[in-house]
Design an enzyme around this catalytic site. Structure first.
Site, short mmCIF file in Angstrom:
data_model
loop_
_atom_site.label_atom_id
_atom_site.label_comp_id
_atom_site.label_asym_id
_atom_site.label_seq_id
_atom_site.Cartn_x
_atom_site.Cartn_y
_atom_site.Cartn_z
N MET A 277 36.27 25.75 -32.12
CA MET A 277 36.72 26.28 -33.42
C MET A 277 38.24 26.22 -33.40
SD MET A 277 33.89 29.29 -33.57
CE MET A 277 33.53 29.10 -31.82
N GLY B 203 33.91 33.03 -35.77
CA GLY B 203 35.01 33.89 -35.34
C GLY B 203 34.56 35.06 -34.48
N PHE B 204 33.35 35.52 -34.72
CA PHE B 204 32.88 36.72 -34.01
C PHE B 204 31.38 36.66 -33.78
CE2 PHE B 204 36.56 37.74 -36.60
CZ PHE B 204 37.42 38.27 -35.65
N GLY B 205 30.95 37.26 -32.67
CA GLY B 205 29.53 37.46 -32.45
C GLY B 205 29.04 38.67 -33.22
N GLY C 223 24.05 34.76 -28.97
CA GLY C 223 24.94 35.62 -28.21
C GLY C 223 24.31 36.98 -28.02
N ASP D 173 23.74 28.39 -35.10
CA ASP D 173 24.61 29.33 -34.39
C ASP D 173 25.02 30.47 -35.33
OD1 ASP D 173 26.49 30.57 -32.76
OD2 ASP D 173 27.87 28.86 -32.71
N GLY D 174 24.64 31.70 -34.94
CA GLY D 174 25.09 32.88 -35.67
C GLY D 174 23.94 33.74 -36.17
N GLY D 175 23.86 34.94 -35.62
CA GLY D 175 22.83 35.87 -36.09
C GLY D 175 21.42 35.47 -35.74
N MET E 67 38.02 29.54 -29.52
CA MET E 67 38.63 29.95 -30.80
C MET E 67 40.14 29.98 -30.64
SD MET E 67 36.08 33.02 -31.91
CE MET E 67 34.29 32.86 -31.75
N MET F 42 26.35 26.45 -38.88
CA MET F 42 26.79 27.84 -38.69
C MET F 42 26.04 28.73 -39.68
SD MET F 42 28.95 27.87 -36.20
CE MET F 42 29.22 29.64 -36.35
N HIS G 105 26.54 27.89 -24.01
CA HIS G 105 27.37 27.71 -25.21
C HIS G 105 28.70 28.45 -25.02
CE1 HIS G 105 27.82 26.89 -29.57
NE2 HIS G 105 28.39 28.08 -29.63
N HIS H 76 31.87 24.64 -28.10
CA HIS H 76 32.02 24.75 -29.57
C HIS H 76 33.48 25.01 -29.87
CE1 HIS H 76 30.79 27.26 -33.39
NE2 HIS H 76 31.49 26.19 -33.69
N SER I 79 25.29 32.14 -25.85
CA SER I 79 26.74 32.11 -26.09
C SER I 79 27.41 33.16 -25.22
CB SER I 79 27.04 32.39 -27.56
OG SER I 79 28.42 32.73 -27.67
N ASP J 48 32.27 29.30 -26.72
CA ASP J 48 32.97 29.38 -28.00
C ASP J 48 34.48 29.40 -27.78
OD1 ASP J 48 30.91 29.54 -30.06
OD2 ASP J 48 30.29 31.37 -29.02
C1 DX5 Z 1 30.55 32.64 -33.73
C2 DX5 Z 1 30.13 31.86 -32.52
C3 DX5 Z 1 28.77 32.16 -32.04
C4 DX5 Z 1 28.51 33.59 -31.65
C5 DX5 Z 1 27.09 33.89 -31.92
O1 DX5 Z 1 31.76 32.13 -34.22
O2 DX5 Z 1 30.20 30.47 -32.76
O3 DX5 Z 1 28.39 31.27 -30.99
O4 DX5 Z 1 28.77 33.85 -30.31
O5 DX5 Z 1 26.88 35.26 -31.66
P1 DX5 Z 1 25.60 36.01 -32.22
O6 DX5 Z 1 24.38 35.33 -31.68
O7 DX5 Z 1 25.78 37.41 -31.74
O8 DX5 Z 1 25.66 35.89 -33.74
ZN ZN Z 2 29.36 29.05 -31.26
#
Ligand code: DX5
Ligand code: ZN
Length: 221
Positions: free
Chosen positions: A70, A144-146, A199, A177-179, A39, A139, A35, A68, A10, A37
């Site tokens: 959002m 919203g955030f990495g 990410g 996606d996420g963490g 937003m 998700m 990927h 992606h 990402s 993102d």
């Molecule tokens: C969050 C995004 C993710 C994000 C993942 O809303 O959709 O793609 O970049 O970041 P990490 O891998 O750091 O959780």
């Molecule tokens: Zn994403």
């Protein structure tokens, strides 16, 4: 099994003043998808990338652009992102009242259609569209955030969707996606995921480490 795992770095974790270089570096490091993102500051509390940026990034890589969205409402933005060079357009099941129409619109643009589920959303939101989609995105953080913490409860949802996808007999990506890091990658692969968005973990320690980061995530299962 792990040979079928695809990694989607990402670029939310990249230096936004050097996105082209980040995309090239991830391409050269073996990323399967890029990927992206998007937003809107409305569906999620952050604003990132528009179609003009995607069009400029397209010149830097021929990898699959996994966009992606959002965004709510999203339908007006499907054509601009398709024209900008997206290969996959993933929308949120929660983002609009006409999910089936949105999936049809993505296919009419000649693109692969993905549908994402927020952590608070049940698998049943996909019941009426699963036979039409090319990708399901679970998700594992609230979007919203990495850099957020993986929500382990989503592992049951991933496993349920693996069963649901297998029952269709169709080829559908099961993306998470996420963490995602080495520890959680192992868990989501065990639960049945086959495309991992990363990410923080993909961009960790700078460009010299991208190849190793991607390989480690791919092999985590
Ligand atoms: C969050 C995004 C993710 C994000 C993942 O809303 O959709 O793609 O970049 O970041 P990490 O891998 O750091 O959780
Ligand atoms: Zn994403």
């Amino acid at each position: 099994m792990s040979s079928s795992i695809r990694i989607a770095p990402s670029i939310l974790s990249a230096d936004f003043a050097a996105l082209g270089a980040a995309v090239r570096a991830m391409d050269e490091a073996g990323a399967d998808y890029i990927h992206i993102d998007v937003m809107d500051g409305h569906f999620v509390p952050n604003i990132t990338i528009g179609p003009g940026v995607v069009a400029d990034l397209r010149k830097h890589s021929e990898r699959i652009f996994d966009v992606h969205l959002m965004v709510s409402p999203v339908d007006a933005y499907l054509a601009p992102f398709a024209e900008a060079g997206a290969d996959i357009l993933t929308v949120h099941a929660e983002a609009g009242p006409h999910l089936h129409r949105t999936v049809q619109a993505i296919h009419a643009l000649g693109k692969r259609a993905g549908v994402a589920l927020n952590p608070g959303s049940p698998v049943s939101l996909l019941d009426e569209v699963i036979d039409e989609v090319d990708l399901v995105l679970v998700m594992t953080v609230n979007p919203g955030f990495g850099g957020q913490k993986f929500i382990a409860r989503q592992l049951d949802k991933i496993a349920a969707l693996r069963r649901r996808i297998d029952a269709t007999g169709r080829s559908i990506d099961l993306q998470v996606d996420g963490g995602v890091n080495l520890d959680t990658a192992q868990k989501v692969i065990a639960a049945g995921a086959d495309v991992l968005v990363a990410g923080t973990a993909a961009f960790a320690d700078g460009p010299d480490h991208y190849r190793g980061n991607i390989a480690a995530l791919r092999g985590a299962g």
